[in-house]
Enzyme design. Structure first.
Site, PDB file in Angstrom:
ATOM      1  CE  LYS A 191      -2.180  -0.879   4.095  1.00  0.00           C
ATOM      2  NZ  LYS A 191      -1.216  -2.268   4.102  1.00  0.00           N
ATOM      3  NE  ARG A 211      -4.468  -1.803   9.716  1.00  0.00           N
ATOM      4  CZ  ARG A 211      -3.095  -0.486   9.503  1.00  0.00           C
ATOM      5  NH1 ARG A 211      -2.950   0.170   8.762  1.00  0.00           N
ATOM      6  NH2 ARG A 211      -2.309  -1.262   9.792  1.00  0.00           N
ATOM      7  NE  ARG A 215       7.132  -2.918   5.945  1.00  0.00           N
ATOM      8  CZ  ARG A 215       6.370  -2.693   5.787  1.00  0.00           C
ATOM      9  NH1 ARG A 215       5.915  -2.407   4.544  1.00  0.00           N
ATOM     10  NH2 ARG A 215       5.271  -2.178   6.337  1.00  0.00           N
ATOM     11  NE  ARG A 251       6.770  -1.140  11.390  1.00  0.00           N
ATOM     12  CZ  ARG A 251       6.140  -1.312  10.567  1.00  0.00           C
ATOM     13  NH1 ARG A 251       5.624  -0.506   8.957  1.00  0.00           N
ATOM     14  NH2 ARG A 251       4.663  -0.817  10.666  1.00  0.00           N
ATOM     15  NE  ARG A 292       1.512  -5.355  11.914  1.00  0.00           N
ATOM     16  CZ  ARG A 292       3.181  -4.535  10.404  1.00  0.00           C
ATOM     17  NH1 ARG A 292       4.432  -4.816  10.684  1.00  0.00           N
ATOM     18  NH2 ARG A 292       2.895  -4.649   9.287  1.00  0.00           N
TER      19      ARG A 292
HETATM   20  P1  AMP Z   1       1.096  -0.036   9.448  1.00  0.00           P
HETATM   21  O1  AMP Z   1       2.076   0.680   9.351  1.00  0.00           O
HETATM   22  O2  AMP Z   1      -0.066   0.676   8.421  1.00  0.00           O
HETATM   23  O3  AMP Z   1       0.985  -1.088   9.369  1.00  0.00           O
HETATM   24  O4  AMP Z   1       0.768   1.007  10.530  1.00  0.00           O
HETATM   25  C1  AMP Z   1       1.193  -0.126  11.751  1.00  0.00           C
HETATM   26  C2  AMP Z   1       0.732  -0.216  12.862  1.00  0.00           C
HETATM   27  O5  AMP Z   1       0.044   1.047  13.296  1.00  0.00           O
HETATM   28  C3  AMP Z   1      -0.404  -1.173  13.005  1.00  0.00           C
HETATM   29  O6  AMP Z   1       0.015  -2.084  13.427  1.00  0.00           O
HETATM   30  C4  AMP Z   1      -1.466  -0.535  14.264  1.00  0.00           C
HETATM   31  O7  AMP Z   1      -1.083  -1.167  15.843  1.00  0.00           O
HETATM   32  C5  AMP Z   1      -1.297   0.995  13.860  1.00  0.00           C
HETATM   33  N1  AMP Z   1      -2.488   1.792  13.414  1.00  0.00           N
HETATM   34  C6  AMP Z   1      -2.037   2.565  11.766  1.00  0.00           C
HETATM   35  N2  AMP Z   1      -3.478   3.112  11.116  1.00  0.00           N
HETATM   36  C7  AMP Z   1      -4.200   1.869  12.144  1.00  0.00           C
HETATM   37  C8  AMP Z   1      -5.314   2.605  11.749  1.00  0.00           C
HETATM   38  N3  AMP Z   1      -6.323   2.695  11.130  1.00  0.00           N
HETATM   39  N4  AMP Z   1      -6.404   2.055  12.874  1.00  0.00           N
HETATM   40  C9  AMP Z   1      -5.169   1.151  14.059  1.00  0.00           C
HETATM   41  N5  AMP Z   1      -4.409   1.156  14.794  1.00  0.00           N
HETATM   42  C10 AMP Z   1      -3.938   1.327  13.452  1.00  0.00           C
END
Ligand code: AMP
Length: 217
Positions: free
Chosen positions: A13, A88, A127, A162, A173
């Site tokens: 994404k 999400r 990554r 990370r 996740r």
């Molecule tokens: P990402 O980089 O999009 O994979 O997000 C990393 C982490 O941020 C996720 O595993 C969640 O803990 C948190 N996060 C990001 N976006 C959201 C969202 N829209 N709703 C809830 N938690 C989020």
């Protein structure tokens, strides 16, 4: 363009969003990047989000909706936006629908980037990310390593794995994705906004999006 990018963690994404921003000046809005920036800066938001993120859990909807309500009203969103990692959950999608209706904003599509699980697992475990909250450049130890090992090409900060990209956090996740986020595919199908692309190359995803937008424009 005004798009939602759906897909499991590691589906691409962020990469697709970055490439799309170059086409028409739309901005990428990544809730993950905003939250990681807040954690790195030690803000109140960061303190509230940190433990959820480290465990691979979702941050509570209220926190996210507060961020997004402000972000979508910033002037740079007028040229279009690419929502990366948001919504999400079904409640986030429902609240986004109301918010956009109130702001008089119409979405073009929700693009579901569908990538096989083995590709996702390989991408996430290899990554690496720039630790500078304002940079967050993405690397891959196999396909796109930084020029100097462990050092960001763009800003010189350390490049790290990370905290939520250890094998244990990744599998959590992905479970969270299947349980909470995958139902959004049906939600946007019902809204008549869904487009699914099953391509592992970001260029193929971009081409499919451009074709579809061209056809509906
Ligand atoms: P990402 O980089 O999009 O994979 O997000 C990393 C982490 O941020 C996720 O595993 C969640 O803990 C948190 N996060 C990001 N976006 C959201 C969202 N829209 N709703 C809830 N938690 C989020």
């Amino acid at each position: 363009m005004k798009l939602i990018l759906l897909g499991a963690p590691g589906a691409g994404k962020g990469t697709v969003a970055k490439l799309l921003t170059k086409l028409d000046g739309s901005v990428q809005i990544s809730t993950g990047d905003i939250l990681r920036g807040a954690v790195a800066a030690g803000t109140e938001l960061g303190k509230q989000a940190q433990a959820f993120m480290a465990a691979g859990d979702l941050v509570p909807d209220e926190l996210i909706m507060g961020i997004m309500e402000k972000r979508l009203q910033e002037p740079d969103c007028e040229n279009g936006f690419l929502l990366d990692g948001f919504p999400r959950t079904i409640p986030q999608a429902e609240q986004l629908k109301t918010m956009l209706a109130n702001l008089g904003i119409e979405l073009d599509m929700a693009v579901n980037i569908d990538v096989p699980r083995d590709v996702i697992l390989d991408r996430l475990t290899t990554r690496r990310t720039c630790s500078n909250g304002d940079c967050q450049a993405i690397y891959n130890v196999k396909s796109n390593p930084p020029k100097e090992e462990g050092v960001c090409d763009k800003c010189g900060s350390p490049v790290i794995q990370r905290e939520d990209e250890t094998e244990e956090a990744i599998s959590h996740r992905l479970e969270t994705y299947n349980e909470k986020t995958a139902p959004l595919i049906g939600f946007y199908e019902n809204e008549g906004l869904l487009m699914t692309v099953d391509a592992t190359s970001s260029d193929a995803v971009i081409n499919a999006i451009q074709e579809r937008l061209g056809a509906t424009a």
